[in-house]
Design a protein around this motif. Structure first.
Motif, PDB file in Angstrom:
ATOM      1  N   ALA A   1      -3.775   4.257  14.162  1.00  0.00           N
ATOM      2  CA  ALA A   1      -3.098   5.506  14.466  1.00  0.00           C
ATOM      3  C   ALA A   1      -1.680   5.571  13.907  1.00  0.00           C
ATOM      4  CB  ALA A   1      -3.068   5.715  15.981  1.00  0.00           C
ATOM      5  N   ASP A   2      -1.195   4.507  13.282  1.00  0.00           N
ATOM      6  CA  ASP A   2       0.162   4.507  12.729  1.00  0.00           C
ATOM      7  C   ASP A   2       0.277   5.507  11.589  1.00  0.00           C
ATOM      8  OD1 ASP A   2       0.611   2.413  14.438  1.00  0.00           O
ATOM      9  OD2 ASP A   2       0.301   0.876  12.903  1.00  0.00           O
ATOM     10  N   LEU A   3       1.401   6.214  11.553  1.00  0.00           N
ATOM     11  CA  LEU A   3       1.649   7.148  10.465  1.00  0.00           C
ATOM     12  C   LEU A   3       2.108   6.392   9.229  1.00  0.00           C
ATOM     13  CD1 LEU A   3       3.474  10.144  12.173  1.00  0.00           C
ATOM     14  CD2 LEU A   3       1.140  10.046  11.326  1.00  0.00           C
ATOM     15  N   VAL A   4       1.605   6.810   8.090  1.00  0.00           N
ATOM     16  CA  VAL A   4       1.954   6.205   6.811  1.00  0.00           C
ATOM     17  C   VAL A   4       2.377   7.325   5.873  1.00  0.00           C
ATOM     18  CG1 VAL A   4       1.083   4.853   4.876  1.00  0.00           C
ATOM     19  CG2 VAL A   4       0.277   4.368   7.167  1.00  0.00           C
ATOM     20  N   ASP A   5       3.431   7.080   5.076  1.00  0.00           N
ATOM     21  CA  ASP A   5       3.890   8.052   4.092  1.00  0.00           C
ATOM     22  C   ASP A   5       3.025   7.960   2.845  1.00  0.00           C
ATOM     23  OD1 ASP A   5       6.002   9.062   5.581  1.00  0.00           O
ATOM     24  OD2 ASP A   5       7.340   7.457   4.922  1.00  0.00           O
ATOM     25  N   TYR A   6       2.617   9.105   2.338  1.00  0.00           N
ATOM     26  CA  TYR A   6       1.867   9.180   1.085  1.00  0.00           C
ATOM     27  C   TYR A   6       2.648  10.056   0.124  1.00  0.00           C
ATOM     28  CZ  TYR A   6      -1.992   7.134   3.631  1.00  0.00           C
ATOM     29  OH  TYR A   6      -2.752   6.292   4.379  1.00  0.00           O
ATOM     30  N   ASP A   7       2.840   9.569  -1.087  1.00  0.00           N
ATOM     31  CA  ASP A   7       3.554  10.305  -2.123  1.00  0.00           C
ATOM     32  C   ASP A   7       2.624  10.427  -3.319  1.00  0.00           C
ATOM     33  OD1 ASP A   7       5.372  11.551  -3.705  1.00  0.00           O
ATOM     34  OD2 ASP A   7       6.710   9.824  -3.924  1.00  0.00           O
ATOM     35  N   LEU A   8       2.126  11.643  -3.564  1.00  0.00           N
ATOM     36  CA  LEU A   8       1.149  11.873  -4.621  1.00  0.00           C
ATOM     37  C   LEU A   8       1.752  12.565  -5.844  1.00  0.00           C
ATOM     38  CD1 LEU A   8      -1.790  13.103  -2.390  1.00  0.00           C
ATOM     39  CD2 LEU A   8      -1.390  10.806  -3.262  1.00  0.00           C
ATOM     40  N   ALA A   9       3.022  12.360  -6.093  1.00  0.00           N
ATOM     41  CA  ALA A   9       3.762  12.924  -7.226  1.00  0.00           C
ATOM     42  C   ALA A   9       3.959  14.432  -7.089  1.00  0.00           C
ATOM     43  CB  ALA A   9       3.110  12.593  -8.557  1.00  0.00           C
ATOM     44  N   PHE A  10       2.970  15.161  -6.622  1.00  0.00           N
ATOM     45  CA  PHE A  10       3.116  16.601  -6.434  1.00  0.00           C
ATOM     46  C   PHE A  10       3.195  16.983  -4.958  1.00  0.00           C
ATOM     47  CE2 PHE A  10      -1.358  15.579  -6.911  1.00  0.00           C
ATOM     48  CZ  PHE A  10      -1.911  16.143  -5.775  1.00  0.00           C
ATOM     49  N   ALA A  11       2.951  16.017  -4.071  1.00  0.00           N
ATOM     50  CA  ALA A  11       3.019  16.278  -2.631  1.00  0.00           C
ATOM     51  C   ALA A  11       3.441  14.995  -1.913  1.00  0.00           C
ATOM     52  CB  ALA A  11       1.668  16.742  -2.117  1.00  0.00           C
ATOM     53  N   HIS A  12       4.178  15.180  -0.839  1.00  0.00           N
ATOM     54  CA  HIS A  12       4.616  14.063  -0.011  1.00  0.00           C
ATOM     55  C   HIS A  12       4.274  14.420   1.430  1.00  0.00           C
ATOM     56  CE1 HIS A  12       6.997  10.614   1.199  1.00  0.00           C
ATOM     57  NE2 HIS A  12       7.494  11.384   2.162  1.00  0.00           N
ATOM     58  N   PHE A  13       3.524  13.549   2.121  1.00  0.00           N
ATOM     59  CA  PHE A  13       3.139  13.850   3.494  1.00  0.00           C
ATOM     60  C   PHE A  13       2.891  12.569   4.270  1.00  0.00           C
ATOM     61  CE2 PHE A  13      -0.572  13.909   0.794  1.00  0.00           C
ATOM     62  CZ  PHE A  13      -1.509  13.180   1.489  1.00  0.00           C
ATOM     63  N   GLN A  14       2.815  12.714   5.575  1.00  0.00           N
ATOM     64  CA  GLN A  14       2.497  11.605   6.468  1.00  0.00           C
ATOM     65  C   GLN A  14       1.128  11.865   7.079  1.00  0.00           C
ATOM     66  OE1 GLN A  14       5.590  11.425   9.383  1.00  0.00           O
ATOM     67  NE2 GLN A  14       6.768   9.950   8.185  1.00  0.00           N
ATOM     68  N   MET A  15       0.386  10.778   7.231  1.00  0.00           N
ATOM     69  CA  MET A  15      -0.965  10.883   7.774  1.00  0.00           C
ATOM     70  C   MET A  15      -1.292   9.575   8.480  1.00  0.00           C
ATOM     71  SD  MET A  15      -4.236  11.720   5.408  1.00  0.00           S
ATOM     72  CE  MET A  15      -5.367  12.944   5.935  1.00  0.00           C
ATOM     73  N   PRO A  16      -2.032   9.623   9.578  1.00  0.00           N
ATOM     74  CA  PRO A  16      -2.462   8.368  10.207  1.00  0.00           C
ATOM     75  C   PRO A  16      -3.365   7.569   9.263  1.00  0.00           C
ATOM     76  CG  PRO A  16      -2.814  10.218  11.685  1.00  0.00           C
ATOM     77  CD  PRO A  16      -2.428  10.784  10.363  1.00  0.00           C
ATOM     78  N   LYS A  17      -3.259   6.248   9.350  1.00  0.00           N
ATOM     79  CA  LYS A  17      -4.061   5.393   8.469  1.00  0.00           C
ATOM     80  C   LYS A  17      -5.553   5.631   8.645  1.00  0.00           C
ATOM     81  CE  LYS A  17      -1.880   1.525   9.574  1.00  0.00           C
ATOM     82  NZ  LYS A  17      -1.635   0.086   9.682  1.00  0.00           N
ATOM     83  N   GLY A  18      -5.987   5.792   9.871  1.00  0.00           N
ATOM     84  CA  GLY A  18      -7.417   6.018  10.135  1.00  0.00           C
ATOM     85  C   GLY A  18      -7.913   7.297   9.492  1.00  0.00           C
ATOM     86  N   ALA A  19      -7.124   8.363   9.591  1.00  0.00           N
ATOM     87  CA  ALA A  19      -7.523   9.630   8.977  1.00  0.00           C
ATOM     88  C   ALA A  19      -7.547   9.508   7.456  1.00  0.00           C
ATOM     89  CB  ALA A  19      -6.567  10.740   9.400  1.00  0.00           C
ATOM     90  N   ALA A  20      -6.595   8.768   6.889  1.00  0.00           N
ATOM     91  CA  ALA A  20      -6.569   8.580   5.437  1.00  0.00           C
ATOM     92  C   ALA A  20      -7.793   7.782   4.989  1.00  0.00           C
ATOM     93  CB  ALA A  20      -5.284   7.874   5.022  1.00  0.00           C
ATOM     94  N   LEU A  21      -8.175   6.769   5.741  1.00  0.00           N
ATOM     95  CA  LEU A  21      -9.356   5.981   5.391  1.00  0.00           C
ATOM     96  C   LEU A  21     -10.623   6.828   5.461  1.00  0.00           C
ATOM     97  CD1 LEU A  21      -8.578   2.641   7.255  1.00  0.00           C
ATOM     98  CD2 LEU A  21      -8.758   2.957   4.797  1.00  0.00           C
TER      99      LEU A  21
END
Length: 86
Positions: free
Chosen positions: A24-44
């Motif tokens: 459930a920890d939030l992780v920062d994701y930087d996709l060059a065109f977007a920057h957002f935070q998402m829980p690790k489980g949801a990203a997986l």
């Protein structure tokens, strides 16, 4: 058969809930065109679903192009046959 499918589906839903709860920890994701935070489980789970969909699309396109090529060849074979003398 339907009961087995429902049980397998329920098992995967439960595994997804557990995966999401344990990550459930939030992780920062930087996709060059977007920057957002998402829980690790949801990203997986998102990555899993995206891979599943893209793999299915690739398999479907591969099969459909092969069938289209075979249909074209069959039509070509029918059109090139000489009619029998009556």
């Amino acid at each position: 058969m339907r009961l087995i499918v429902m049980l397998i589906l329920l098992l995967f839903v439960a595994a997804g809930v557990v995966l999401g709860a344990l990550n459930a920890d939030l992780v920062d994701y930087d996709l060059a065109f977007a920057h957002f935070q998402m829980p690790k489980g949801a990203a997986l789970l998102t990555a899993l679903m995206l891979g599943w969909l893209l793999g299915g699309l690739t398999a479907w396109l591969g099969v459909s192009t092969r069938h289209r090529r075979q249909r074209r060849q069959a039509v070509r074979d029918v059109n090139t046959r000489q009619p029998a003398d009556a």
